[in-house]
Design a protein around this motif. Sequence first.
Motif, PDB file in Angstrom:
ATOM      1  N   UNK A 158     -18.377 -17.843  -4.046  1.00 24.74           N
ATOM      2  CA  UNK A 158     -19.432 -16.871  -4.331  1.00 24.74           C
ATOM      3  C   UNK A 158     -18.806 -15.606  -4.905  1.00 24.74           C
ATOM      4  N   UNK A 159     -19.151 -15.303  -6.171  1.00 29.51           N
ATOM      5  CA  UNK A 159     -18.666 -14.102  -6.843  1.00 29.51           C
ATOM      6  C   UNK A 159     -19.847 -13.404  -7.497  1.00 29.51           C
ATOM      7  N   UNK A 160     -20.091 -12.160  -7.099  1.00 29.98           N
ATOM      8  CA  UNK A 160     -21.202 -11.378  -7.682  1.00 29.98           C
ATOM      9  C   UNK A 160     -22.523 -12.138  -7.605  1.00 29.98           C
ATOM     10  N   UNK A 161     -22.803 -12.680  -6.432  1.00 25.45           N
ATOM     11  CA  UNK A 161     -24.072 -13.370  -6.152  1.00 25.45           C
ATOM     12  C   UNK A 161     -24.261 -14.654  -6.955  1.00 25.45           C
ATOM     13  N   UNK A 162     -23.188 -15.175  -7.530  1.00 26.02           N
ATOM     14  CA  UNK A 162     -23.269 -16.437  -8.263  1.00 26.02           C
ATOM     15  C   UNK A 162     -22.178 -17.369  -7.773  1.00 26.02           C
ATOM     16  N   UNK A 163     -22.469 -18.684  -7.818  1.00 33.34           N
ATOM     17  CA  UNK A 163     -21.507 -19.680  -7.372  1.00 33.34           C
ATOM     18  C   UNK A 163     -20.715 -20.205  -8.563  1.00 33.34           C
ATOM     19  N   UNK A 164     -19.393 -20.340  -8.366  1.00 37.65           N
ATOM     20  CA  UNK A 164     -18.501 -20.815  -9.420  1.00 37.65           C
ATOM     21  C   UNK A 164     -17.594 -21.905  -8.857  1.00 37.65           C
ATOM     22  N   UNK A 165     -17.406 -22.956  -9.628  1.00 37.41           N
ATOM     23  CA  UNK A 165     -16.581 -24.071  -9.161  1.00 37.41           C
ATOM     24  C   UNK A 165     -15.100 -23.702  -9.224  1.00 37.41           C
ATOM     25  N   UNK A 166     -14.386 -24.040  -8.160  1.00 33.61           N
ATOM     26  CA  UNK A 166     -12.947 -23.791  -8.095  1.00 33.61           C
ATOM     27  C   UNK A 166     -12.272 -25.015  -7.502  1.00 33.61           C
ATOM     28  N   UNK A 167     -10.991 -25.135  -7.781  1.00 40.08           N
ATOM     29  CA  UNK A 167     -10.179 -26.145  -7.119  1.00 40.08           C
ATOM     30  C   UNK A 167      -9.464 -25.465  -5.952  1.00 40.08           C
ATOM     31  N   UNK A 168      -9.724 -25.924  -4.759  1.00 40.78           N
ATOM     32  CA  UNK A 168      -9.102 -25.363  -3.561  1.00 40.78           C
ATOM     33  C   UNK A 168      -7.978 -26.269  -3.103  1.00 40.78           C
ATOM     34  N   UNK A 169      -6.824 -25.682  -2.848  1.00 39.76           N
ATOM     35  CA  UNK A 169      -5.659 -26.426  -2.397  1.00 39.76           C
ATOM     36  C   UNK A 169      -5.100 -25.742  -1.162  1.00 39.76           C
ATOM     37  N   UNK A 170      -5.016 -26.495  -0.076  1.00 36.86           N
ATOM     38  CA  UNK A 170      -4.634 -25.936   1.217  1.00 36.86           C
ATOM     39  C   UNK A 170      -3.259 -26.428   1.638  1.00 36.86           C
ATOM     40  N   UNK A 171      -2.420 -25.489   2.080  1.00 37.02           N
ATOM     41  CA  UNK A 171      -1.169 -25.864   2.726  1.00 37.02           C
ATOM     42  C   UNK A 171      -1.093 -25.130   4.065  1.00 37.02           C
ATOM     43  N   UNK A 172       0.018 -25.184   4.728  1.00 38.16           N
ATOM     44  CA  UNK A 172       0.119 -24.626   6.073  1.00 38.16           C
ATOM     45  C   UNK A 172      -0.080 -23.126   6.127  1.00 38.16           C
ATOM     46  N   UNK A 173       0.254 -22.430   5.056  1.00 36.25           N
ATOM     47  CA  UNK A 173       0.240 -20.968   5.082  1.00 36.25           C
ATOM     48  C   UNK A 173      -0.797 -20.324   4.189  1.00 36.25           C
ATOM     49  N   UNK A 174      -1.301 -21.040   3.183  1.00 42.85           N
ATOM     50  CA  UNK A 174      -2.175 -20.421   2.192  1.00 42.85           C
ATOM     51  C   UNK A 174      -3.308 -21.357   1.776  1.00 42.85           C
ATOM     52  N   UNK A 175      -4.384 -20.756   1.314  1.00 48.86           N
ATOM     53  CA  UNK A 175      -5.440 -21.474   0.615  1.00 48.86           C
ATOM     54  C   UNK A 175      -5.443 -20.940  -0.808  1.00 48.86           C
ATOM     55  N   UNK A 176      -5.145 -21.811  -1.777  1.00 48.86           N
ATOM     56  CA  UNK A 176      -5.058 -21.410  -3.177  1.00 48.86           C
ATOM     57  C   UNK A 176      -6.319 -21.834  -3.899  1.00 48.86           C
TER      58      UNK A 176
END
Length: 546
Positions: free
Chosen positions: A36-54
Amino acid sequence: LCEFLKSCGHFGAALENGSRMALVGRVQRSGLLEVLVRDSWHRVLATLNQDNLVLSCEQPGHTAAWNGVTNGAGSQPPVQPGSRSPRAGSGTAGLRNTSSQLSEHVPDTISNKKRSVRVIKQEIGGLGISIKGGKENKMPILISKIFKGLAADKTEALYVGDAILSVNMVDLRDATHDEAVQVLKRAGKEVLLEVKYMRESTPYIKKTSPVSELGWETLPPESPRPGSVATESPATPPFSLPSDSKDWKSIPLKMCYVTRSLSTPDPENRQFELHSPDCKYTVVLRCKDPSTAQAWFNTVQTNANNLTAKVIGEVKDQLGRTGIAGCREIRHIGWLAEKSLGQNEKQQWKPVLVVITEKDMVVYPNMPRMKESWLSPAHTYPLLATRLVHSGVGSESPKPGAELSFATRTGTRQGIESHLFRVETSSSLSSWTRHIVQGCHKATELTKEITTSCTYRTQECLLTIHYTNGFSILKDGQEGSLPKLIWQYSFEKLKNSSDDGVRMLFLDFGGRDGEIQLDLHSCPKPIVFIIHSFLSAKIARLGLLA
């Protein structure tokens, strides 16, 4: 995942030297989400590791070619102290893109004219450029970024907006994006680029992804993380992206508050939220369905929770002998959502950081950075005078997706102070209630005895409550003599206790005198709650012994 690594510019060399499995092995979960950015939804690729969510929101046909594509070493490009680019302008340090270059003067004489530029690759950083475009995008191959101090920047002859016509005599005029990537990968140490500056391409290159608008905590040098030195750089994602990239956002999970439906309504039950440790930024992510949202939430929260022990160690090192509120131990630390009770106006949930020490429950509005902030909490509640009064599903929470909460009451000299805290999972609820109840019992064993002044039958006395010996009233001795014991009763003799909420405490031990009245000169609630804590601890101990 491979497409993501490719878009981040680390696919080429890593794949060729067999490093791909090492990179992928560090990823615990990856998939498409919406942010959610500026009241609008945008598709992203989320990649999770032990320390970060990219979060990556690369535009089609955009490859960060500063590293892997050009045989880089897989680490972040260094910026040499004092290094300068004559055309760097006032853009972001370490990066030249269109927005910074617009303030630079690109000579009119080079527009739409072919130029040949020889670039010598560096061991680290390769060519030091990013590219966009390609035949499939109906665009030429364009240089979209030039990283300061690296090979392309050192030529002082390349510009953001240059179209790459050929590489070592290999024509790229009709090349797709991937074909251009492969040609750049195969180019040797010495690369001859035929380029043409295209001013009209500026609007295309200038586009930034919605991810670039996401705010998150950034620590200034004077505010280091606990246990770190001032020069420590923020944690980098596992793919070692350029630190100034606008097409991704790395969210450190350490002391990140992972929750659901706290700041944004979620009628479809498919969102989760991440709140920064300073409580200034919130990232709201949406999944395709409730089950996927729950799976993502569980994994992200688990990773964040797994970092708690490290945080406790860092805080202890930072505070040293000072401790928190005079307490050396940190038995539990974490985020809760709080809603104050007893107020007429409608209350909203708000994040709070709660620390359980050996004697107190300490509340902060956000994660302190400096030692002075740790020593100035918003509230400190003695566990000895705090009672857990509710735990489970709230009365206002219809199922399914019911809110889990617990409430505490603390006896203070101003009366009873009540608080309602929300948790995210049943295991979290169990953990918090266990720490509070056991913390209360251990606090009684540490304290052993409390004494307060009172008036008993017009005499100024001392009321002593001892964990082992029970209740006693002592009258001060005169001229240094020992206090005189007036009466003493064990906890087992106590039949009933009550108070008037103002200053009077009533104790009934079943004796001939009936109910004993004590004037405590102030609100009796702290003493009432302490009596309850002593009794609860003794009962719990009897249960353990049994």
